[in-house]
Design a protein around this motif. Structure first.
Motif, PDB file in Angstrom:
ATOM      1  N   LYS A 148      -5.319  -4.774  -8.285  1.00 60.65           N
ATOM      2  CA  LYS A 148      -5.478  -5.800  -9.326  1.00 60.65           C
ATOM      3  C   LYS A 148      -6.672  -6.703  -9.070  1.00 60.65           C
ATOM      4  N   TYR A 177       5.026  -1.921 -11.880  1.00 58.41           N
ATOM      5  CA  TYR A 177       3.928  -2.878 -11.969  1.00 58.41           C
ATOM      6  C   TYR A 177       3.752  -3.637 -10.664  1.00 58.41           C
ATOM      7  N   HIS A 198      -2.240  -2.907 -17.112  1.00 61.17           N
ATOM      8  CA  HIS A 198      -1.503  -1.879 -16.385  1.00 61.17           C
ATOM      9  C   HIS A 198      -0.416  -1.220 -17.221  1.00 61.17           C
ATOM     10  N   GLN A 222      -1.929  -2.539  -6.228  1.00 62.52           N
ATOM     11  CA  GLN A 222      -2.500  -1.528  -7.117  1.00 62.52           C
ATOM     12  C   GLN A 222      -3.909  -1.890  -7.575  1.00 62.52           C
ATOM     13  N   PHE A 233      -2.964   3.314 -14.264  1.00 62.28           N
ATOM     14  CA  PHE A 233      -1.896   2.743 -13.450  1.00 62.28           C
ATOM     15  C   PHE A 233      -0.560   3.390 -13.789  1.00 62.28           C
TER      16      PHE A 233
END
Length: 981
Positions: free
Chosen positions: A539, A569, A412, A537, A565
């Protein structure tokens, strides 16, 4: 309640018991637990409900990538929604509640949504709620708003404190797993300044979750020794509980340190979180990798989680998700989970491996070439259905299922400056691409080095390369170096409701629908299905969705592409970004040099941008603000007044091309301005609209002092820097803002010269002959203190502005007031200043409103035709120079007792009152104690030719109609005799 799923071992302190509550029930835990591990130890699998269908959900992972285990933490004003149970460090008295359910977690009324899933598929919001149109506002929107969201806000002011800070280093290492620790040891031993940041409260990464050995010692013990050595190095800063949230320009990284989240209550003055801006020469990303699930029917039941999460809970936290566990895998890592759990006494029902040549075990059954096709269990997993390679099926009883579909490097941060990852066929995953943020390198599992030895080696090598440590020879410890053994497997064929994004309820079926309806680009897929748009996001979900889209399109995954991304984070509280900037500190409060003196005089203050300025100075017996303002105006015009005008922007312009530079910036000419003279200047935007007005005083051939309005001080300075750097880079000119560097006071009135003669050193002649109107110069005051004097006036009176270094500003104000007692000197504030500038007809912020031109303001002749300047050409556009253009005029009521209102519109005495017949409007209005009447400035069509005309001033909103006369904007001393006296 007994911790029925607590196992032996782990890195928790069993000597201490902590009490906590979840959904009103009491449980126990130990220091070192997270809320997630403590709930599992207490046999709590149901954690929350999904966003759309409100399906029962449990933990999926053990880290910050968790999509399901979101809870509300604490209560009252400190309540924090959407907190990941997997990252909440246990403390005494912790209180958490599940969210997105009503009335309770076990019985959620909105679970009825799941029954209507065929009507709520991907993109349903684009196709429904269209008819009847009247229902949207009264029914559809209120219903959707009540159902939307996950957690709830307290609706109270956050009582916690937050802060911001700056740190600098040679090497920032992001992640403290094996690669990060080895890189920090290598760089730290070489003497480099190192920051090692990790989001976990225990440094070590996966080493804390494995039963592997390094140099014949437990991996977690080696990590502890490495952390101890790093802690002893003065050039290394360890930052646990710190998430690096973004890679920004110029080697700057944002990091959030959770300094108080693990404490029951915060000591006074201790911030809950700190937002760090880290400046580093080089950055090394060692963020590890995230295990990806496999999609199959009903793969979202509580108890189904990644195999590595099961291993983490067992090895690090001594907690089992259940006493009966199965594993579904396509790689050897899943077998590691089964072996570790078996060694801790957990019953392994079976390992289901899609590979026909999967390794077998003598400790538990391995079903080679098999697949999990479905699961059962209402509020938690009870059984899994397995399809065997011969076509038969088996039903296995288990309370937990570990799923391992391979590992995705955490790339990311490499994408935060638009870099795109590259596909690695061996890993069947995306790895960092070549276009990394400047100064960044990647090591360990984040770069595709999945073995412990590979992570250690790449960490050391990356540190050496980043810092050019040519003499460094790291001593790598011995560690496992097993190759990757996996068969890419994304989902089970034939499944109907197999979940990819568990937080947003995105299924394999939704991806198929997206393809069917033409939303095939990865960006369209993301937005149409909301795949990867949850708080994690994507993951744990992105790769699975991309693989299915690639299969449908008949392409490879790299051909299909991937989204990238953006920061942060992980989610960050808005309060953390604000830091201490809330309430009165939302903006910095800037105080003038005379502020404390003004407070002593009982001044009333007003916010002017970030400044606090004295608005007026009330005296005993004055019952209305107008009493004070009228007195200040009268006394200033009768004798002398002093006003702190420090807030006006001040810019030092120096260099051999300073005059030529100002000639380019200002519409009027400055090239031939004599030293010792000041000139009023008008600055235009590039489109020809007036930007700001002010003065430029030439103190030397290569030195000017430019003043701006208070409101535009920053805007003008930024504009001038843009011109200097981008439009005139070859000019020898330098700029610096000196607004705070000099305290500046306007001394105005007939006795202003007499007052200044009492403080200006006698060798400086300020008579009218020696120091005429618009003169300037450097002087000394009070026996040698350096100062600057400007003969300028915005009040229309004989006036000066005197400036001294700011540290002497308070003393100068006190001295002026003391010396001026014989002249009945008066301090005046911004209200009196505004009255006098309207009386004199000076344009200010109300007239420089972003829509007016030099022609509108009566300054058309100031735009020089003999030179080029910014905005001069576009100011000549036909539309800006119409015969009936708005012009600045004065406005006076026919009856003095009537009031001129700012914002009111000017209409002819006959005709309708509407926008089509609007003749202009009032920009500024004040009461003039000199004229004993309300007056105003305004912009009127063809105003220069309409002086003396009687008009109506109307304000339909306030039901105002006043008869007014259009007069010159110069109400007081129109010939300027006073200011030149």
């Amino acid at each position: 309640m007994t911790q029925v799923n607590r196992l032996n071992g782990g890195q928790i302190d069993r000597n201490t018991t902590l009490n906590f509550r979840f959904d009103g029930r009491s449980y126990t835990a130990h220091p070192g637990d997270t809320l997630a591990s403590a709930l599992l130890a207490n046999d709590v699998r149901l954690i929350g409900r999904s966003f759309k269908y409100h399906r029962p959900r449990g933990l999926l992972t053990a880290g910050s990538e968790e999509p399901n285990g979101l809870v509300e933490l604490r209560s009252g004003a400190r309540k924090e929604p959407n907190t990941r149970a997997t990252t909440i460090e246990m403390f005494e008295g912790l209180e958490a509640r599940s969210q997105n359910r009503w009335p309770s977690l076990k019985f959620d009324a909105l679970a009825v949504n799941d029954m209507f899933s065929n009507f709520l598929s991907a993109g349903f919001y684009y196709k429904t709620f269209m008819w009847p149109a009247a229902f949207w506002e009264k029914l559809y929107e209120p219903t959707i708003r009540r159902a939307a969201g996950l957690g709830s806000l307290s609706m109270q002011e956050d009582p916690d404190e937050y802060d911001k800070g700056f740190r600098h280093c040679d090497l920032l290492i992001i992640g403290a797993g094996p690669a990060g620790l080895m890189a920090a040891l290598t760089a730290g031993r070489a003497g480099s300044d190192v920051i090692l940041a990790d989001e976990d409260f225990a440094l070590g990464g996966r080493l804390n979750s494995e039963t592997l050995t390094i140099d014949d010692a437990a991996a977690s013990d080696w990590a502890a020794l490495a952390v101890a050595e790093l802690s002893a190095l003065p050039n290394v800063r360890l930052m646990p509980r710190t998430t690096v949230i973004g890679a920004f320009d110029h080697g700057i990284y944002g990091a959030v340190e959770r300094t108080g989240d693990h404490l029951p209550s915060l000591p006074a003055g201790k911030p809950r979180q700190i937002l760090w801006r880290i400046y580093t020469q080089k950055a090394l990303l060692c963020a590890g990798a995230t295990e990806r699930p496999i999609a199959f029917e009903n793969n979202d039941r509580p108890g189904i989680m990644t195999a590595s999460a099961l291993r983490t809970y067992a090895n690090r936290f001594g907690a089992a998700a259940s006493q009966r566990v199965a594993v579904f895998t396509n790689n050897d890592d899943g077998h590691r989970t089964a072996a570790d759990l078996h060694a801790k006494g957990v019953k392994i029902t079976a390992v289901i491996d899609v590979r026909k040549d999967a390794p077998i075990s003598h400790d538990y059954e391995v079903l080679q070439g098999a697949q999990v096709t479905n699961t059962k269990g209402r509020l938690g997993l009870s059984f899994v259905e397995v399809a065997l390679p011969d076509g038969s099926t088996r039903t296995l009883e288990c309370g937990a299922l570990g799923v391992s579909g391979g590992w995705n490097p955490n790339v990311h941060m490499t994408c935060h400056q638009r870099g795109r990852p590259a596909w690695d066929e061996t890993l069947a995953a995306f790895v960092p691409g070549a276009d990394l943020p400047v100064g960044m390198s990647v090591a360990g599992a984040a770069n595709g080095d999945m073995s412990t030895h590979g992570a250690l080696r790449s960490g050391a090598e990356a540190a050496i390369a980043a810092l050019d440590l040519t003499n460094a020879k790291p001593d790598l410890p011995e560690a496992e170096d097993a190759p990757i053994a996996q068969t890419p497997f994304w989902y089970v064929q034939g499944c109907k409701r197999a979940w990819l994004d568990q937080q947003n309820d995105v299924t394999v079926k939704d991806v198929r629908l997206s393809y069917q309806e033409g939303f095939r680009s990865v960006e369209h897929l993301k937005r149409y299905t909301t795949l990867g748009m949850a708080t994690d996001q994507g993951k744990t979900s992105n790769i699975g969705g991309l693989a299915i889209m690639a299969e449908l399109a008949g392409k490879s995954i790299p051909e299909t592409g991937t989204t990238i991304f953006r920061p942060p984070y992980t989610p960050v509280p808005i309060a953390t970004f604000a830091g201490r900037m809330k309430g009165k500190e939302f903006h910095p409060t800037r105080l003038t040099p005379s502020h404390h003196w003004a407070e002593e005089r009982g001044a009333v203050f007003v916010e002017v941008g970030n400044w606090l300025r004295a608005q007026w100075f009330p005296l005993p017996g004055e019952t209305h603000w107008r009493d004070s303002v009228d007195r200040e105006v009268r006394q200033t015009r009768a004798s002398v007044g002093v006003c702190d005008c420090t807030t006006l922007g001040k810019i030092d312009v120096q260099g051999s091309d300073a005059a030529a530079f100002l000639n380019r910036v200002y519409a009027n000419a400055f090239a031939k301005l004599a030293v010792g003279k000041t000139r009023y200047g008008l600055m235009l935007r590039e489109d020809g609209i007036a930007m700001d007005d002010g003065t430029a005083a030439r103190l030397a051939e290569d030195h000017f002092v430019v003043t701006t309005t208070t409101a535009n001080a920053v805007v003008v300075y930024r504009h001038m820097e843009f011109v200097r750097q981008c439009l005139c880079p070859d000019m020898d000119v330098q700029l610096i803002s000196t607004t705070e560097g000099w305290a500046q006071y306007a001394v105005a009135g007939p006795n202003s010269r007499k007052l200044l003669r009492k403080i200006i050193d006698p060798e400086f002649d300020i008579s009218n002959e020696a120091f005429p109107f618009m003169a300037c110069g450097t002087i000394t005051v009070c026996g040698g203190l350096r100062a600057r004097l400007f003969r300028i006036s915005f009040s229309g009176e004989l006036a000066f502005e005197i400036a001294v270094p700011s540290r002497y500003g308070d003393a100068l104000m006190r001295r002026l007031m003391a010396e001026g007692e014989e002249f009945d000197v008066v301090p005046y504030g911004t209200e009196a200043l505004g009255v006098m500038r309207v009386e004199k007809g000076h344009a200010a912020g109300s007239e420089l409103n972003g829509t007016t031109t030099a022609l509108n303001l009566g300054m058309g002749r100031m735009v020089s035709k003999k030179k080029d300047s910014i905005g001069s050409t576009l100011s000549e556009r036909e539309a800006l120079n119409q015969p009936d253009a708005l012009m600045l005029v004065g406005i006076k009521p026919l009856e003095p007792e009537n009031k001129v209102t700012a914002g009111g519109h000017l209409m002819k005495n006959d005709g309708p009152v509407d926008a089509a017949h609007d003749q202009g409007y009032v920009t500024s209005a004040v009461y003039s104690p000199i004229l004993n009447s309300s007056i105003g400035l305004g912009l009127l069509k063809n105003g220069g030719d309409r002086l003396g005309e009687k008009m109506r001033l109307v304000s339909p909103l306030t039901d105002l109609t006043v008869e007014v006369e259009i007069v010159s904007a110069h109400f007081v001393d129109p010939e300027g005799e006073r200011l030149r006296g």
